[in-house]
Write an enzyme that holds these catalytic residues in place. Structure first.
Site, PDB file in Angstrom:
ATOM      1  N   ASP A 172       3.928  15.065  13.860  1.00 39.89           N
ATOM      2  CA  ASP A 172       4.211  14.911  12.420  1.00 39.89           C
ATOM      3  C   ASP A 172       2.910  14.912  11.628  1.00 39.89           C
ATOM      4  OD1 ASP A 172       5.824  14.698  10.201  1.00 39.89           O
ATOM      5  OD2 ASP A 172       5.982  12.520  10.286  1.00 39.89           O
ATOM      6  N   LYS A 206       1.943  -2.859   8.858  1.00 41.52           N
ATOM      7  CA  LYS A 206       3.195  -2.109   8.722  1.00 41.52           C
ATOM      8  C   LYS A 206       4.330  -2.985   9.207  1.00 41.52           C
ATOM      9  CE  LYS A 206       5.339   2.373   9.600  1.00 41.52           C
ATOM     10  NZ  LYS A 206       5.142   3.738  10.137  1.00 41.52           N
ATOM     11  N   MET A 261      10.066   4.405   7.967  1.00 39.60           N
ATOM     12  CA  MET A 261      10.013   3.440   9.061  1.00 39.60           C
ATOM     13  C   MET A 261       9.329   2.146   8.648  1.00 39.60           C
ATOM     14  SD  MET A 261      11.576   4.153  11.809  1.00 39.60           S
ATOM     15  CE  MET A 261      10.772   3.037  12.923  1.00 39.60           C
ATOM     16  N   GLY A 281       7.604   4.038   3.635  1.00 44.68           N
ATOM     17  CA  GLY A 281       8.144   5.249   4.248  1.00 44.68           C
ATOM     18  C   GLY A 281       9.457   4.969   4.929  1.00 44.68           C
ATOM     19  N   LEU A 304       0.812  -1.217   0.000  1.00 49.77           N
ATOM     20  CA  LEU A 304       0.000   0.000   0.000  1.00 49.77           C
ATOM     21  C   LEU A 304       0.846   1.267   0.000  1.00 49.77           C
ATOM     22  CD1 LEU A 304      -2.724  -1.034   2.619  1.00 49.77           C
ATOM     23  CD2 LEU A 304      -2.910  -1.060   0.124  1.00 49.77           C
TER      24      LEU A 304
END
Length: 579
Positions: A133, A39, A20, A18, A15
């Site tokens: 963020d 993730k 991390m 990034g 999907l």
């Protein structure tokens, strides 16, 4: 090579990715292949403790925060050295993808999205979490219109002691608050600033600040000025423009205190626009003689003139002006006699003049005459030297000289001389004022400080010599006459100290000389020689012990020769040292 499975999840497709980790669409085979967003922290990052700490911090933050506008955490774990967590899958797109496609969004939709972000921030802040963020790529827009806040990778958890240290610059630079750009600790107002930047980019299609480098953008956040959104997109209501500008204030205390207050301000804008369109009394537009007038341009393109014209069969009659006049007349009619009296402009003006006159009279009544000032100064100078004298100078003598120096200076001068001596005494007789780290202001202070240091070290004769020399130079010098009492006072402190040293302070030296003589009399030359050498080393530069030092040096110079015995020296008292 794409990862196919981790833990109980079968990974269907990627999907996004990034700094991390990578996010996959995963199917949880434990509960009928329910869709989740998984993730994954790559194994290469998992070998670094810092990345693992940040990843687990993100998991902790998501466990802490709950709400309809927060992405829900479902599962977390480790599989063969690879860390992962699963969250709810939002069927939609990120705000970044939406902005790339449409450039900018209608202001009404911006308000709706911003209100949902406020709810998400309120839930996070209530749980003690600062996101730090907030940016378009961390906002998921579901197909059902629900906005979800995600990516708590750099969130600041209040309860964490080790992972909330200040000093690092954390966040995405285009949406970073000035305090974050300076490395300071982020607060709720830091997230408010980031939301202001997100609203700015939704309304205008560009961030409030841009630059060639991240450092350039950070400097602009700290010191630069941005164009208000309404200058770029004129149809934005001025209320929304003000809200965005308030969110982007440089100082955190100038922004909205929390996300809930900002949410309320945003929710008021559609109501104000409805009033401006003629569905109620409010500020905005009105009509007169078939023409529509826009008072402040707030409605822009969203409030058309046709919308503002009120028909005779409108559900709520009257325009802004008519409502204001009607309300004023109703208030006048229903006034009590006291209210009518207080509503008189001339009466209120007369009361104001009376108050000013009373205030002036009161001030004048408190002012003292010159004679009263002088009497007050004399009374204060009769008290012991100290704060009372300083008050006399400040509150009596200086104002008196400012009023009429020629008349009062002859009478005030003696007291000013006393104050000058008091100042010198306070300045030069205080150990605090003579501390070594303060540079001397004049030669006088330098020599006084030298005498003070000599006295403190016990070199009393040298201190007396310095003070007597300074006194000789001061006598006959008008500018230094007031210094003489200070010098005399310092000299007076040296006499008793010398006497005390004469009586008690030389006991060590006297006993040492007697022991050395005794050893010499007993032919114990090494012991005697050691004592004589110690006397020379310790008292060689002390003028008051010159006689003892001379005897010690003479004894050392004779080598093995016989020094005077105690009996011989007792017969010749003049040969004993002056102790």
């Amino acid at each position: 090579m794409q990862l196919e499975r981790i833990g109980p999840y079968r990974l269907v497709r990627e999907l996004g990715a990034g700094g991390m980790g990578t996010v996959y669409l995963g199917l949880d085979e434990r509960n009928g292949s329910k869709e989740s967003a998984v993730k994954v922290l790559p194994a290469s990052m998992a070998r670094e403790p810092g990345f693992v700490a940040r990843f687990t911090r993100e998991i902790d933050a998501m466990r802490t925060v709950h709400g309809p506008n927060i992405v829900e955490l479902r599962d977390a774990g480790e599989d063969a050295g690879t860390w992962y967590y699963a969250m709810e899958f939002v069927d939609g797109e990120t705000l970044t993808e939406r902005l790339v496609r449409e450039k900018r969004l209608p202001w009404r939709e911006v308000i709706d999205i911003a209100i949902q972000i406020c709810k998400a921030l309120k839930a996070a802040h209530n749980a003690g979490v600062i996101h730090r963020d907030l940016k378009p790529s961390n906002l998921l827009l579901g197909k059902d219109g629900v906005v979800k806040l995600t990516d708590f990778g750099v969130a600041q958890v209040f309860a964490s002691g080790k992972l909330t240290a200040t000093g690092g610059v954390i966040g995405t630079v285009e949406y970073m608050s000035p305090e974050q750009a300076q490395g300071k600790r982020a607060t709720k107002q830091s997230d408010i600033y980031a939301l202001g930047a997100v609203m700015y980019v939704m309304l205008t299609g560009r961030p409030p600040f841009t630059g060639k480098t991240a450092l350039d953008i950070a400097q602009k956040h700290k010191y630069g000025q941005f164009d208000s959104p309404r200058r770029i997109v004129p149809e934005i209501p001025h209320w929304l423009d003000e809200i965005v500008c308030n969110c982007l204030q440089k100082k955190p205390e100038d922004r909205y205190p929390d996300a809930y207050v900002l949410q309320l301000r945003l929710q008021e804008i559609p109501k104000k626009l409805d009033l401006a369109q003629g569905t109620g009394s409010g500020s905005g537009q009105t009509t007169s003689g078939g023409r529509t007038f826009d008072f402040d341009g707030a409605a822009g393109d969203d409030v058309t003139q046709g919308d503002a014209v009120l028909n005779s069969d409108a559900p709520v009659g009257g325009t802004l002006m008519r409502d204001l006049i009607k309300g004023h007349l109703d208030r006048k009619t229903n006034m009590t006699p006291v209210e009518r009296l207080l509503d008189n402009t001339w009466l209120l003006a007369g009361v104001l003049v009376l108050l000013v006159a009373v205030g002036l009279w009161w001030l004048q009544s408190r002012q003292k005459s010159p004679e009263q000032l002088f009497a007050r100064g004399e009374e204060l100078m009769q008290r012991p030297a100290g704060p009372a004298w300083e008050e006399a100078r400040r509150e009596a003598f200086e104002p008196l000289l400012a009023l009429d120096r020629e008349t009062w200076e002859p009478q005030v001068a003696p007291y000013l001389d006393q104050l000058a001596i008091y100042d010198l005494r306070k300045e030069f007789l205080s150990v605090r004022s003579l501390r070594a780290d303060a540079p001397p202001k004049s030669d006088i202070e330098r020599f006084l400080r030298r005498a003070w240091d000599q006295r403190r070290r016990g070199d009393l004769s040298e201190a007396r010599t310095t003070l007597n020399a300074l006194k000789t130079m001061a006598i006959g010098t008008p500018q230094s006459t007031s210094l003489l009492p200070v010098i005399d006072e310092l000299l007076a402190t040296i006499g008793p100290a010398e006497k005390e040293i004469e009586e008690h302070g030389r006991a060590l030296l006297r006993l040492a000389v007697e022991r050395a003589r005794a050893y010499d009399a007993q032919e114990l030359k090494p012991q005697a020689r050691t004592i004589w050498q110690s006397i020379v080393e310790l008292y060689g530069d002390d003028q008051s012990a010159a006689s003892a030092v001379a005897e010690a040096r003479a004894a050392l110079s004779t080598g093995d020769e016989q020094t005077p015995s105690a009996k011989e020296t007792s017969a010749a008292p003049d040969s004993r040292p002056e102790l």
